[in-house]
Design a protein around this motif. Structure first.
Motif, PDB file in Angstrom:
ATOM      1  N   ASN A   1       0.828  -1.215   0.000  1.00 48.59           N
ATOM      2  CA  ASN A   1       0.000   0.000   0.000  1.00 48.59           C
ATOM      3  C   ASN A   1       0.864   1.268   0.000  1.00 48.59           C
ATOM      4  O   ASN A   1       0.577   2.244   0.698  1.00 48.59           O
ATOM      5  CB  ASN A   1      -0.946   0.001   1.198  1.00 48.59           C
ATOM      6  CG  ASN A   1      -1.913  -1.172   1.168  1.00 48.59           C
ATOM      7  OD1 ASN A   1      -2.220  -1.701   0.098  1.00 48.59           O
ATOM      8  ND2 ASN A   1      -2.411  -1.578   2.326  1.00 48.59           N
TER       9      ASN A   1
ATOM     10  N   ASN B   1      -6.240  -2.479   4.733  1.00 46.69           N
ATOM     11  CA  ASN B   1      -7.652  -2.379   4.365  1.00 46.69           C
ATOM     12  C   ASN B   1      -8.484  -3.520   4.939  1.00 46.69           C
ATOM     13  O   ASN B   1      -7.966  -4.629   5.178  1.00 46.69           O
ATOM     14  CB  ASN B   1      -7.778  -2.374   2.837  1.00 46.69           C
ATOM     15  CG  ASN B   1      -6.945  -1.274   2.197  1.00 46.69           C
ATOM     16  OD1 ASN B   1      -6.861  -0.166   2.724  1.00 46.69           O
ATOM     17  ND2 ASN B   1      -6.325  -1.578   1.061  1.00 46.69           N
TER      18      ASN B   1
ATOM     19  N   SER C   1       5.115   3.369   8.920  1.00 47.40           N
ATOM     20  CA  SER C   1       3.758   3.863   8.675  1.00 47.40           C
ATOM     21  C   SER C   1       3.170   3.087   7.517  1.00 47.40           C
ATOM     22  O   SER C   1       3.737   3.053   6.425  1.00 47.40           O
ATOM     23  CB  SER C   1       3.790   5.357   8.354  1.00 47.40           C
ATOM     24  OG  SER C   1       2.496   5.820   8.055  1.00 47.40           O
TER      25      SER C   1
ATOM     26  N   SER D   1      -0.855   1.736   5.906  1.00 48.69           N
ATOM     27  CA  SER D   1      -2.310   1.624   6.007  1.00 48.69           C
ATOM     28  C   SER D   1      -2.719   0.259   5.453  1.00 48.69           C
ATOM     29  O   SER D   1      -2.167  -0.212   4.455  1.00 48.69           O
ATOM     30  CB  SER D   1      -2.997   2.734   5.215  1.00 48.69           C
ATOM     31  OG  SER D   1      -2.656   2.647   3.841  1.00 48.69           O
TER      32      SER D   1
END
Length: 421
Positions: free
Chosen positions: A26, A55, A51, A53
Motif C-alpha cells: 500500500n 484495508n 507507517s 495503512s
C-alpha cells in the motif's frame, strides 16, 4: 506482471541462510523474509518509525510453531503488494501485534514480515542462491531447458505448502524415505521428527539446543548430524540435522506423512526453479554445495539490543588529525575537539548460552555486551560476521571482551566439537 513480460528479476540479501526481499505494501517500503513454509503473508514488528495503512480489517486467531498459545491477529483484505513491476491489487495478509514476534534482532536488519505461498502460486519462481537473485517467471511464457547438471523432481503442494521426497541415512541403516517440507523461512539445515517406527531414531551423539523461534514461541530439540541426506541424485554427507521436540508442534494440525523439513542451510547449496502449478521443482547444485555445515561451537546466541555510543580517537599519538576514518561505523557521529569521534552503533548482546559449552564454562552470561572478538572491535562487523568470528574452527582459541555492569571483562576459551564424548 505486465502483459507479455517474461520475468521480473529481484536481488535479495542472504542473511543467516534467509532470503530477504523488498516488498511495497500500500505504498510503504518494507522488508520481508521469503518463507515457503507460510501460507498467507504475515506482517509484524511495526515500530513507531513504520507507517502503513491496511484495508478491510477483522480480528482472528492464528497459530504456528513454538511453545506459546495461539495469538490474536488482524486479518486484512484488498491490499496492494508490489515487488518490482509485479503487483497484486487484492492481497490478503495477517498482522501480528505481539511485540515479542520480532526477528530483526537475530537477523541484524529490520524485518517486517514473511511472505510465501501467494508468490510461489502465481509464478514460476527461480531462486539463485549463488548470485542472490529471484526471477518471477510468467508461467504462460516459461520454457523448461534441458541440462545434464540439473534435475527436475515432483513437488507436492498440500494445504499451500510444498513438499519434496528424499532419503536420509542414519547410523548404518538403509536409506530411509522421508517427505520434507521445503522451508526457505528456516535458517537451519534439516529437521526430522523422531519416528522410531520409520527408522528415524536420534543418533547417539547429540545435544539439546535452541533451534529457533516460530510464531508461537521458541523451539528446542536435539542437535545432531546424520550420515547423509539425498534429494534426487544429489547427496550431502554428514549433514547437520535436528530433532525438534514434538510438543512444539502440538498446536499444528495433523502432520500427515510429513517426516520433517529442509531449510536454508541445505537449500542455499542449490539453485532452484519452483513450479507449483505443475507440481515440479528443478534443482542444480551451486558453488556452496561443498561448504561445511556451520555449528555453534562456542555455544553463544547473539542479537541486536538497541544502540550504544563508542569513542574513537581520530588523532595520531602526535595529536595530529589524520583525516576522516572511512572505516568508522555508525550513521550518527559527534566530533569532540576534532580529536575524538563518538559514533552511535548497534549494541550486540549474548541472548542465549548453551549449558556446558566452551563459552558457558569460561563464564560468559546471558546479557553480556560483546565489545570485541580476538581483538577486533565488533561494531565494524555485521551480526552474522561476528558469529562467524566466534565459531571459526574447532581447536581455535577465542578471546571475547565484554561489558558487564559497566566493567570490561576478557574471557578466553577453545572451540571444541559439539559431538565430542
Amino acid at each position: 506482471m505486465p502483459r507479455h513480460q517474461k520475468f521480473q528479476k529481484v536481488k535479495f540479501e542472504l542473511i543467516n541462510n534467509l532470503i530477504i526481499i523488498p516488498i511495497e505494501i500500500n505504498g510503504s517500503d518494507l522488508t520481508f523474509v521469503l518463507d515457503s513454509g507460510v501460507s498467507k503473508p504475515i506482517l509484524f514488528n511495526l515500530s513507531g518509525q513504520d507507517s502503513i495503512s491496511i484495508n478491510n480489517v477483522s480480528e482472528v486467531t492464528i497459530r504456528g510453531l513454538g511453545d506459546g498459545e495461539p495469538m490474536k491477529a488482524l486479518s486484512s483484505m484488498g491490499n496492494t503488494f508490489s515487488l518490482g513491476d509485479v503487483k497484486n491489487f487484492s492481497q490478503d495478509l495477517y498482522v501480528v501485534l505481539d511485540k515479542n514476534i520480532n526477528f530483526s534482532p537475530s537477523v541484524g536488519i529490520p524485518i517486517h514480515g514473511i511472505l510465501g505461498y501467494d508468490l510461489f502460486r502465481d509464478f514460476v519462481v527461480e531462486i539463485n542462491y549463488a548470485s542472490k537473485y529471484i526471477k518471477l517467471h510468467n508461467p504462460e511464457l516459461y520454457e523448461y531447458k534441458e541440462s545434464k547438471k540439473s534435475q527436475t523432481l515432483p513437488l507436492s503442494i498440500i494445504k499451500r505448502k510444498a513438499y519434496v521426497e528424499g532419503t536420509v541415512l542414519i547410523k548404518d541403516s538403509a536409506n530411509i524415505p522421508v517427505k520434507l517440507l521445503v522451508d526457505t523461512g528456516s535458517s537451519d539445515a534439516l529437521w526430522l521428527f523422531h519416528q522410531p517406527e520409520k527408522g528415524l531414531e536420534i543418533p547417539e551423539k547429540n545435544y539439546e539446543d535452541y533451534l529457533g523461534r516460530g510464531l508461537s514461541g521458541d523451539i528446542f530439540g536435539k542437535r545432531t548430524k546424520v550420515n547423509g541426506v539425498k534429494i534426487g541424485d544429489f547427496e550431502l554427507k554428514n549433514a547437520k540435522a535436528a530433532f525438534p521436540y514434538r510438543e512444539f508442534f502440538g498446536l499444528m494440525e495433523n502432520l500427515g506423512d510429513r517426516n520433517g523439513s529442509v531449510g536454508g542451510e541445505i537449500l542455499k547449496r542449490f539453485n532452484f526453479v519452483f513450479d507449483y502449478a505443475n507440481g515440479l521443482v528443478t534443482l542444480k547444485k551451486n558453488g556452496k554445495f561443498r561448504e561445511p555445515f556451520q555449528y555453534n561451537l562456542a555455544g553463544i546466541e547473539l542479537q541486536h539490543n538497541g544502540l550504544r555510543y563508542i569513542a574513537e580517537s581520530i588523532a595520531g599519538i602526535d595529536g595530529v588529525v589524520r583525516g576522516e576514518n572511512s572505516s568508522s561505523f555508525g550513521n550518527v557521529q559527534i566530533l569532540l575537539e576534532n580529536k575524538t569521534r563518538l559514533s552511535l552503533v548497534p549494541e550486540i548482546i549474548v541472548s542465549g548460552i548453551r549449558a556446558g559449552s566452551p563459552a558457558a564454562e569460561a563464564g560468559l552470561r546471558e546479557g553480556d555486551v560483546i565489545l570485541a572478538v580476538n581483538g577486533k572491535s565488533i561494531h565494524r562487523y555485521k551480526l552474522q560476521e561476528i558469529l562467524k568470528l566466534l565459531n571459526e574452527k574447532e581447536g581455535k582459541r577465542v578471546r571475547v571482551l565484554i561489558e558487564r555492569y559497566n566493567r570490561d571483562l576478557l574471557f578466553s576459551f577453545v572451540l571444541k566439537s559439539v559431538f565430542d564424548d
